[in-house]
Design an enzyme around this catalytic site. Structure first.
Site, PDB file in Angstrom:
ATOM      1  N   GLY A 137      17.270 -90.687   9.657  1.00  0.00           N
ATOM      2  CA  GLY A 137      17.605 -91.967   9.312  1.00  0.00           C
ATOM      3  C   GLY A 137      17.115 -93.112   8.683  1.00  0.00           C
ATOM      4  O   GLY A 137      16.033 -92.786   9.696  1.00  0.00           O
ATOM      5  N   HIS A 138      17.878 -93.510   8.008  1.00  0.00           N
ATOM      6  CA  HIS A 138      17.321 -94.540   7.275  1.00  0.00           C
ATOM      7  C   HIS A 138      18.005 -95.957   6.896  1.00  0.00           C
ATOM      8  O   HIS A 138      19.563 -95.510   6.280  1.00  0.00           O
ATOM      9  CB  HIS A 138      16.296 -93.887   6.514  1.00  0.00           C
ATOM     10  CG  HIS A 138      16.405 -93.515   5.240  1.00  0.00           C
ATOM     11  ND1 HIS A 138      16.904 -92.423   5.375  1.00  0.00           N
ATOM     12  CD2 HIS A 138      17.188 -93.726   3.965  1.00  0.00           C
ATOM     13  CE1 HIS A 138      17.410 -91.350   4.823  1.00  0.00           C
ATOM     14  NE2 HIS A 138      17.194 -92.289   3.437  1.00  0.00           N
ATOM     15  N   LEU A 139      17.884 -96.621   6.903  1.00  0.00           N
ATOM     16  CA  LEU A 139      18.396 -98.049   6.897  1.00  0.00           C
ATOM     17  C   LEU A 139      18.140 -98.540   4.922  1.00  0.00           C
ATOM     18  O   LEU A 139      17.121 -98.958   4.392  1.00  0.00           O
ATOM     19  CB  LEU A 139      19.322 -98.765   7.095  1.00  0.00           C
ATOM     20  CG  LEU A 139      19.236-100.346   6.572  1.00  0.00           C
ATOM     21  CD1 LEU A 139      21.186-100.378   7.131  1.00  0.00           C
ATOM     22  CD2 LEU A 139      19.250-101.281   7.283  1.00  0.00           C
TER      23      LEU A 139
END
Ligand SMILES: [Zn+2]
Length: 179
Positions: A137-139
């Protein structure tokens, strides 16, 4: 005022939600093939002792920040937990808090360097939503300027990090807020 009241609620909502999308065709091939190599770029970047090869801008305790090599716009940053397999909907409380704080710091650093007029901040969940790496996951923190939907840098050779990305990494690392 009368114009605002016309149309069905759904129709009004859809026109409110219609935002101009950045056109970034160079990302398409990346999104389709990004995780076929078997190695996760976030885990590789996190494990490397050097910041430059994977454009790491800042390392926190549970999460870190790096520049996207396939940017939607200049200064396109990603904030990722160190934990592989992390996702927007399963972050530990401490991870979620640090990702939030790093995103705020990223906005501050980007403002200092690029003076953008706005930002898109968000998660692409699943390949259909544009995620290149689906298992870590990454923003995304993407600076925006008026008229930037026409922005189209030329990334001729993606195997060599373009000099301007190294320069941007250094500037952002230097501008990172000290707290
Ligand atoms: Zn990973």
């Amino acid at each position: 005022m009368r114009a605002m009241l016309q149309g069905s609620p759904e129709r009004r909502a859809s026109s409110l939600l219609r935002v101009k999308r950045l056109w970034a065709p160079w990302r398409l091939e990346y999104v389709q093939h990004a995780d076929e190599g078997g190695e996760c770029i976030f885990c590789r970047a996190a494990a490397l002792p050097e910041d430059e090869p994977e454009l790491v801008v800042h390392r926190g305790e549970l999460a870190f920040v790096l520049l996207n090599k396939f940017p939607y716009a200049s200064g396109h940053l990603m904030v990722a937990p160190y934990r592989h397999g992390s996702a927007f909907d399963d972050l530990e409380d401490a991870e979620a808090l640090e990702v939030q704080r790093l995103s705020v710091a990223a906005i501050e650093a980007l403002r200092a360097i690029f003076a953008p007029e706005g930002f898109n901040v968000g998660w692409n969940i699943g390949r259909v939503a544009g995620a290149g790496i689906v298992d870590h996951g990454h923003l995304h923190v993407v600076p925006r300027w008026n008229g930037d939907t026409n922005f189209m840098p030329v990334l001729a050779d993606i195997k060599v990090i373009p000099e301007h990305l190294l320069e941007t990494r250094r500037k952002l690392a230097d501008a990172w807020p000290k707290r």
